[in-house]
Design an enzyme around this catalytic site. Structure first.
Site, PDB file in Angstrom:
ATOM      1  N   SER A  34       0.821  -1.207   0.000  1.00 63.82           N
ATOM      2  CA  SER A  34       0.000   0.000   0.000  1.00 63.82           C
ATOM      3  C   SER A  34       0.854   1.256   0.000  1.00 63.82           C
ATOM      4  CB  SER A  34      -0.916  -0.003   1.230  1.00 63.82           C
ATOM      5  OG  SER A  34      -1.724  -1.160   1.258  1.00 63.82           O
ATOM      6  N   SER A  66      -3.521  -3.650  -2.847  1.00 63.67           N
ATOM      7  CA  SER A  66      -2.793  -2.466  -2.392  1.00 63.67           C
ATOM      8  C   SER A  66      -3.759  -1.357  -2.005  1.00 63.67           C
ATOM      9  CB  SER A  66      -1.864  -1.984  -3.517  1.00 63.67           C
ATOM     10  OG  SER A  66      -0.927  -1.059  -3.048  1.00 63.67           O
ATOM     11  N   GLU A 111      -3.899   2.432  -1.854  1.00 63.98           N
ATOM     12  CA  GLU A 111      -3.385   3.770  -2.141  1.00 63.98           C
ATOM     13  C   GLU A 111      -4.417   4.795  -1.695  1.00 63.98           C
ATOM     14  OE1 GLU A 111      -0.737   1.187  -4.239  1.00 63.98           O
ATOM     15  OE2 GLU A 111      -2.909   1.258  -4.274  1.00 63.98           O
TER      16      GLU A 111
END
Length: 353
Positions: free
Chosen positions: A239, A277, A279
């Protein structure tokens, strides 16, 4: 360890602030507590710790005079408390706390205590601290709650003390970045700034994303040209928490638009925002302040006047990714898992060529 610019790697054409970091925005502070220990597993010890907490102070009086805020999500496999209220009210009242995934609750508790000690009236008004996380379990034994309330307090105190510093803050494998990996290399904390007329816009990243073959350095597809490294189990794509702060007079809507541009900087470094992930990006403006009812104290910038700030965010985000990696040493963590430093002879030789 050297930053990208010290290695001759210059990202973009815009000028940087004096420290090329979030500390170039007046009133902003950044502090870390790093938890790094090697002990036997309980009950004999506390296990292997490669973790910590980082704190970004936006303004010392942010509770009484909230700062405009807004957020954006590129891929949502992560957590950030206070994100919804920032979007709903367009403001933030607390510092931003960064840590590892499994310790978010523990840091949130300490953040509430810090807010109550500074402003007892919080008990009657309720505040939601901004606490964001990335997963450091590749290097850190997350089965043990390694971060304590005292660690959070120490990082907060360090952030307050750093305001106005003429020296760049610590980066790389410090604080929340201690156990992070990025593009198959060691990641962590990275920050960069750009000046836009009379104003500054800066980015702070907690990098923990990407796979090795995707890495791009200043336009060079480094990851595809380096041999693979076999050093235990591969670190899965993780991340990135991205924070933008500017002293330009921007409102909550503009902060969200600034935050969204962090994703463009990550893309320039090779990110594709993998399925697993997270973000998550937040933007903050200290050049315009709000009263407790949300009324601004001046007129906000808007429209095409934001374009130079957008450009600054993209450049600073790309550079912050590289700084988080170049300033991190090779780190060995739990079970011998290793994250290699990007500051290696092979990478530097490739870039020189």
């Amino acid at each position: 360890m050297p930053r990208a610019r010290e290695l001759g790697i210059v990202i973009g054409a815009m000028p940087t602030g004096p420290t090329n970091s979030v500390l170039d925005v007046p009133g902003v502070g950044l502090g870390h507590t790093t938890v790094h220990r090697d002990e036997p597993a309980p009950p004999e010890g506390r296990g292997v710790a490669r973790t910590g907490v980082s704190v970004l102070v936006l303004a010392e009086d942010a509770y009484r005079r909230p700062v405009p805020a807004g957020g954006a999500v590129l891929n949502g496999a992560g957590e950030c408390t206070g994100f919804l209220t920032a979007g709903e009210w367009g403001s933030a009242e607390t510092p931003v706390y960064l840590t590892s995934t499994m310790q978010l609750g523990r840091v949130y508790d300490a953040a509430c205590e810090i807010a109550l000690e500074a402003h007892p009236e919080v008990a009657d008004d309720v505040v939601i601290p901004v606490v964001a996380e990335c997963d450091d379990s590749h290097l850190n034994d997350c089965r043990r709650m390694q971060v304590t309330g005292d660690d959070v307090r120490a990082a907060h105190a360090a952030a307050l003390a750093s305001r106005g510093s003429a020296e760049p803050p610590e980066q790389g494998a410090v604080g929340a970045g201690t156990g992070m990996s990025c593009f198959g290399f060691k990641g962590g904390i990275g920050t960069a700034s750009r000046t836009v007329g009379d104003h500054t816009v800066a980015v702070l990243l907690l990098t923990n994303f990407g796979v090795r073959e995707e890495l791009v350095v200043a336009g060079t597809p480094v990851g595809r040209q380096l041999p693979p490294v076999v050093s235990g189990p591969a670190k899965p794509a993780g991340s990135c928490i991205g924070l933008v702060v500017t002293d330009a007079p921007v409102d909550g809507a503009a902060c969200a638009r600034l935050a969204r541009r962090v994703g463009l900087g990550l893309a320039r470094s090779g990110s594709v925002a993998h399925h697993g992930s997270g973000e998550i990006f937040l933007g903050f403006g200290t050049g315009l302040r709000l009263d407790r009812d949300g009324t601004p104290d001046r007129t906000a910038l808007g429209g095409r006047a934001l374009d130079p700030l957008f450009a600054g965010v993209v450049e600073a985000a790309e550079e912050a990714v590289l700084d988080s990696m170049f300033t991190s040493p090779t780190t060995v963590g739990r079970d011998g898992h290793t994250s290699e430093s990007l500051h290696s002879p092979g990478v530097l030789a490739l870039l020189r060529r």
